[in-house]
Design an enzyme around this catalytic site. Sequence first.
Site, PDB file in Angstrom:
ATOM      1  N   GLU A   1      48.576  31.754  43.234  1.00 19.74           N
ATOM      2  CA  GLU A   1      47.171  31.313  43.242  1.00 19.74           C
ATOM      3  C   GLU A   1      46.922  30.106  42.354  1.00 19.74           C
ATOM      4  O   GLU A   1      46.232  29.161  42.749  1.00 19.74           O
ATOM      5  CB  GLU A   1      46.245  32.467  42.833  1.00 19.74           C
TER       6      GLU A   1
ATOM      7  N   HIS B   1      40.940  45.838  42.803  1.00 19.49           N
ATOM      8  CA  HIS B   1      40.636  45.183  44.075  1.00 19.49           C
ATOM      9  C   HIS B   1      39.161  45.275  44.470  1.00 19.49           C
ATOM     10  O   HIS B   1      38.829  45.061  45.633  1.00 19.49           O
ATOM     11  CB  HIS B   1      41.484  45.794  45.202  1.00 19.49           C
TER      12      HIS B   1
END
Lengths: 327, 362
Positions: free
Chosen positions: A60, A129
């Site tokens: 990322e 998450h």
Amino acid sequence: MAVVTYREALNRALREEMERDDSVFLIGEEVGEYDGAYKVSKDLLDQFGEWRVRDTPIAENGFAGLGVGAAMAGLRPVVEFMTWNFALLAYDAIVNSAAKMLFMSGGQYNIPIVFRGPGGAALQLSAQHSQVPDPWYANIPGLKVCAPATPADALGLLKSAIRDADPVVFIEGELLYNVKGEVPDGEHLVPIGLADVKRVGDDVTIVAHSKMVQVALAAAEKLATDYEIEAEIVDLRSLRPLDTDTVITSVRKTNRAVVVQEGWPIAGIGAQVVDDIQREAFDDLDAPVARVSGLDVPMHYARPIEKMIVPSLDHVVNAVKHVCYLD
Amino acid sequence: MEQEVSQQEAQQERRVADRDRPDVDLSAYGRELLHEMLWSMLLSRRFEEKCAEAYQMGRIGGFCHLYIGQEAVAVGAIRALRSDDYVFTAYRDHAQAIVRGITPRAVMAELFGRVDGCSGGAGGSMHMFGADVNFMGGHGIVGTHLPLAAGVGYAIRYRGGDQVVLCFFGDSVVNGGPFHEAFNMVAKWGLPVVYIVENNAYGMGTATDRVASVEQLVTRGHAYEEMHSERVDGQDVIAMYDAVTRAADRARDELRPTFLEAVTYRYLGHSMSDPAHGTYRTKEEVQRERQNDPIATLCDRLISQDLLSQEEYDRLDKAAIAASEDAAEFAENSPAPDASAIYENVYRDEYLGGLDRRDAWR
Ligand SMILES: Cc1ncc(C[n+]2csc(CCOP(=O)(O)OP(=O)(O)O)c2C)c(N)n1
Ligand SMILES: [Mg+2]
């Protein structure tokens, strides 16, 4: 007007903007051959080829930074994060590079980039998450932040974000992708920084964004049927800049406000909205402003507990009853 | 303890062994280029000596990292580029900025925080930018700019251009994530980027060999198969020039990225707030490294090959001192930004959203 899903609206925005401007490209994990982890980029690889729809390694910080560099060289990258939880690894690229470049270069390098992906809780994805990233980005000068609640806004805001000269953080709702709604047929742009009244009412203002707009709309129906309370719903749509005027105008009319957000309460978006209301509409208020937030804990896996943590229709109804002195 | 000392000695030897300079005939490079490189190194050196003085007088604030001792790396590398190529670097960026073509005046005014600074006085020492010479900063977070350089490489290939991106960074970067994330993408996608690690043996006060699990940093590049990796004597401006010339050709012609480890040394402290030596390195070590000065050695070689006279050298040095004095005087006379600049350049578009509402009474 066609009825499409939020996912299809985002896909249309990407396709239209990539067709319109060949400096726009999409980069991220699984965006190409796999059509996107949430299928937002369906069929784009076939249409635009691999330099414009780029599957990345799981890195990322690396691919977000690559996007910033490409923007410095004049391209318009759309960087997809599989979810915003993973973008924490790219926080440096977004906050230290994208948000600062124009400023620290004395105006020489603007960064026309969009960082997008789903945020918030889905179903039983537990602690790592399910996070709501909104205030992590809304706090940063140099960024713009959008969080659309409907397919039409998803389409119009993403197109505006792609055309924007500055970095835009675009937070989609992980549970909104299948939500359907009417979307205009022609060119549809929604300006960044403009809230929208999603339901008109005289008795109380409910301020919300993203998934919580859908919750507030459902709560408003129940309030009308069960309590004869007509709620006005202000959908912020953008979190930075924040459209304080629309909020204040509504509160001046209804004299009561409930501010709803999915994320944690402390230093959340709602805290900023309440501050704006108390400063600019204090004398118009008939009751202290109430907030509804996600509970101040990491997300639980167990379904009954998860349901208690995420704000629901009942929580919003209770808060409205509270500011109307009905509890 | 004894083992530690001998380890340090071994490291020293490795560094010195890299510096056997072949006695090549330099005339092939032409007097003009050779003098130009000598001039650039002298200008960097004198300019930064002036910076140190201005810092001590309180004219320059914040973190101020000087490049003295490392000049051959920037000069050899940047001189090997075309004017439409791109340059990135970290916060030790004054010399790179000047060598790339930002005027000493604009760099000094930036250091002074004045409107005529190359970043309008908003960036300071660590954030020099020059869009007109493709100088893309000036980055203060260790490792952060390596993926950015990859992005410019991506944009070049996207458009089918043949420019090259040169990206300098410090030795501490090779131990962090952005290094590997950027190298992997650049190698896999064939992006025209030349990465140069300036191995000056320390990241602040931490000796590189205390924290890197490789003896030579160049080893790190070998993990990326499409990348060409090479170790260069960073105190030899000619070696740097040659290595980057080859690397730029490799990027343009073969779409193959390069990783160069430039072995160099910083003479002064990590920043202006640190002494040149102390807890982490000895005075003797610094003195020994100074014997290998990149400017003095180039000078000796040029003079011995009749490519430079003492008078020419003196003239260049005087001009470098004069340019640095001029830059400081210019900076001194440039105004500080006006208060109206506070909200400038936060956004390219109009700054919207309650600015004058949320803190109206101050
Ligand atoms: C991510 C990050 N961590 C820590 C720092 C503080 N810091 C600034 S420079 C530096 C040392 C870097 O050394 P090196 O990369 O070898 O470059 P040099 O200073 O030797 O040129 C540190 C720890 C920083 N700027 N960024
Ligand atoms: Mg170092």
